[in-house]
Design an enzyme around this catalytic site. Structure first.
Site, PDB file in Angstrom:
ATOM      1  N   GLY A 188       0.129   5.550  -4.185  1.00 13.14           N
ATOM      2  CA  GLY A 188      -0.646   6.678  -4.588  1.00 13.14           C
ATOM      3  C   GLY A 188      -0.086   7.758  -3.924  1.00 13.14           C
TER       4      GLY A 188
ATOM      5  CG  HIS B 212      -0.019   1.928  -9.241  1.00 17.03           C
ATOM      6  ND1 HIS B 212      -0.213   1.555  -8.160  1.00 17.03           N
ATOM      7  CD2 HIS B 212      -1.047   2.613  -9.756  1.00 17.03           C
ATOM      8  CE1 HIS B 212      -1.278   2.072  -7.842  1.00 17.03           C
ATOM      9  NE2 HIS B 212      -1.944   2.668  -8.782  1.00 17.03           N
TER      10      HIS B 212
ATOM     11  CG  ASP C  94      -2.038   0.859   1.128  1.00 19.32           C
ATOM     12  OD1 ASP C  94      -2.273   1.369   0.224  1.00 19.32           O
ATOM     13  OD2 ASP C  94      -2.690   1.126   2.129  1.00 19.32           O
TER      14      ASP C  94
ATOM     15  NE  ARG D 200      -7.208   2.021  -6.281  1.00 15.24           N
ATOM     16  CZ  ARG D 200      -6.426   2.080  -5.681  1.00 15.24           C
ATOM     17  NH1 ARG D 200      -5.242   2.466  -6.534  1.00 15.24           N
ATOM     18  NH2 ARG D 200      -6.032   1.826  -4.335  1.00 15.24           N
TER      19      ARG D 200
ATOM     20  CG  LEU E 106       9.421 -17.303  -2.858  1.00 12.99           C
ATOM     21  CD1 LEU E 106       9.244 -17.194  -1.544  1.00 12.99           C
ATOM     22  CD2 LEU E 106       9.849 -15.774  -3.492  1.00 12.99           C
TER      23      LEU E 106
HETATM   24  C1  FPP Z   1      -1.885   0.141  -3.324  1.00 13.98           C
HETATM   25  O1  FPP Z   1      -1.492   1.587  -3.602  1.00 13.98           O
HETATM   26  C2  FPP Z   1      -1.236  -0.565  -4.562  1.00 13.98           C
HETATM   27  C3  FPP Z   1      -1.900  -1.223  -5.705  1.00 13.98           C
HETATM   28  C4  FPP Z   1      -3.439  -1.053  -5.711  1.00 13.98           C
HETATM   29  C5  FPP Z   1      -1.347  -2.105  -6.627  1.00 13.98           C
HETATM   30  C6  FPP Z   1      -0.070  -2.675  -6.367  1.00 13.98           C
HETATM   31  C7  FPP Z   1       0.587  -2.616  -7.484  1.00 13.98           C
HETATM   32  C8  FPP Z   1       2.152  -2.827  -7.606  1.00 13.98           C
HETATM   33  C9  FPP Z   1       3.032  -2.859  -6.450  1.00 13.98           C
HETATM   34  C10 FPP Z   1       2.663  -2.999  -8.938  1.00 13.98           C
HETATM   35  C11 FPP Z   1       2.502  -4.119  -9.732  1.00 13.98           C
HETATM   36  C12 FPP Z   1       2.535  -5.467  -9.020  1.00 13.98           C
HETATM   37  C13 FPP Z   1       3.284  -6.325  -9.640  1.00 13.98           C
HETATM   38  C14 FPP Z   1       3.301  -7.721  -8.735  1.00 13.98           C
HETATM   39  C15 FPP Z   1       3.997  -6.523 -10.750  1.00 13.98           C
HETATM   40  P1  FPP Z   1      -2.537   2.683  -3.546  1.00 13.98           P
HETATM   41  O2  FPP Z   1      -2.610   2.975  -4.896  1.00 13.98           O
HETATM   42  O3  FPP Z   1      -3.841   2.246  -2.824  1.00 13.98           O
HETATM   43  O4  FPP Z   1      -1.898   3.704  -2.633  1.00 13.98           O
HETATM   44  P2  FPP Z   1      -2.494   4.967  -1.877  1.00 13.98           P
HETATM   45  O5  FPP Z   1      -3.378   4.270  -1.031  1.00 13.98           O
HETATM   46  O6  FPP Z   1      -1.513   5.796  -1.303  1.00 13.98           O
HETATM   47  O7  FPP Z   1      -3.463   5.723  -2.714  1.00 13.98           O
END
Ligand code: FPP
Length: 247
Positions: free
Chosen positions: A27, A41, A24, A75, A135
């Site tokens: 963003g 991301h 998390d 989203r 793994l």
């Molecule tokens: C949460 O951050 C994260 C996600 C919704 C997506 C996670 C994806 C990745 C790390 C990249 C791709 C993954 C792989 C496995 C290749 P958020 O957008 O909710 O952050 P915020 O809470 O600060 O808005």
């Protein structure tokens, strides 16, 4: 620093067999820099690489990453397609390196909703990393804990209707066997980044006795040392599974 923590966790106690991660803060990481969210991301993908390598180094056997939730479909369309694009890139670019490291990728979730190009890319990384013995990496995509439980209940109801299962004999194991994670033990440790103390519909059934570690680090800044720190924290816990302590 990294080697110090790695050496300590190896002598300190049991390394968790299964680590799950809620990644998390992408963003917020982008907003703090005045960048569009998809760049957060993209940066988060580097943290995925770090975490996989760290897990292999530490001797973790199963790593489960929450890459895209059922709620994430809501989203903005540009963000959803940016995330799908990143998954495709990850699958294409990391395949050889993951194979070299002995990482076997599994993709779990409601994949019917995923577009054909992403589906093809993830299917190929699964096929081409099969047999990796260091793994098991579970990428949870289009995944929701409640949806997974409802799906299992439906499968169970069908089996009862067909006369294959006696309702009186349904127990926790019957249920676990119908979840996406049926062939892995429950997580020992859940790591959540960005300081939020929430489960957010992740592995609701499987986290029953999992130790939780919340770190304020935003996901794109997460490094293997943060994983090692989480494991050291886990090793300080006393796991009782609802029973009293044994001395
Ligand atoms: C949460 O951050 C994260 C996600 C919704 C997506 C996670 C994806 C990745 C790390 C990249 C791709 C993954 C792989 C496995 C290749 P958020 O957008 O909710 O952050 P915020 O809470 O600060 O808005």
């Amino acid at each position: 620093m990294s080697d110090d923590r790695l050496a300590r966790l190896r002598t300190h106690g049991d390394v968790p067999h299964h680590v799950a991660v809620i990644m998390d803060g992408n963003g917020r990481w982008a907003r703090e820099r005045g960048l569009p969210r998809p760049l957060g991301h993209r940066e988060g993908m580097k943290a995925v690489r770090e975490t996989v390598e760290g897990a292999v180094e530490a001797g973790v056997r199963v790593l489960t990453l929450f890459a895209f939730s059922t709620e994430n479909w809501l989203r903005p369309v540009q963000e959803v397609s940016a995330l799908m694009g990143l998954l495709q890139r990850y699958a294409r670019n990391e395949r050889d390196e993951l194979r070299r490291q002995g990482v076997e990728v599994h993709v779990l979730g409601d994949l019917e909703r995923v577009d054909p190009a992403t589906r093809e890319a993830v299917d190929s990384i699964v096929a081409e990393t099969r047999g990796g013995g260091a793994l098991r990496l579970n990428l949870m995509i289009s995944y929701g804990g409640r949806e997974e439980i409802v799906r299992a209940a439906r499968l169970l109801a069908d089996a009862v209707r067909r006369g294959e299962i006696d309702p009186d004999r349904i127990g926790p194991d019957t249920f676990s066997d119908l979840l996406f994670t049926r062939d892995v033990p429950d997580p020992d440790l859940l790591v959540r980044t960005s300081g939020e103390h929430r489960i957010s519909n992740f592995l609701l059934w499987q986290l029953a006795y999992t130790e939780l570690h919340v770190t304020p680090v935003l996901w794109p800044d997460f490094e293997r040392t943060d994983l090692f720190e989480a494991i050291l924290d886990y090793q300080r816990r006393e796991r009782r599974f609802g029973r009293v302590a044994t001395s």
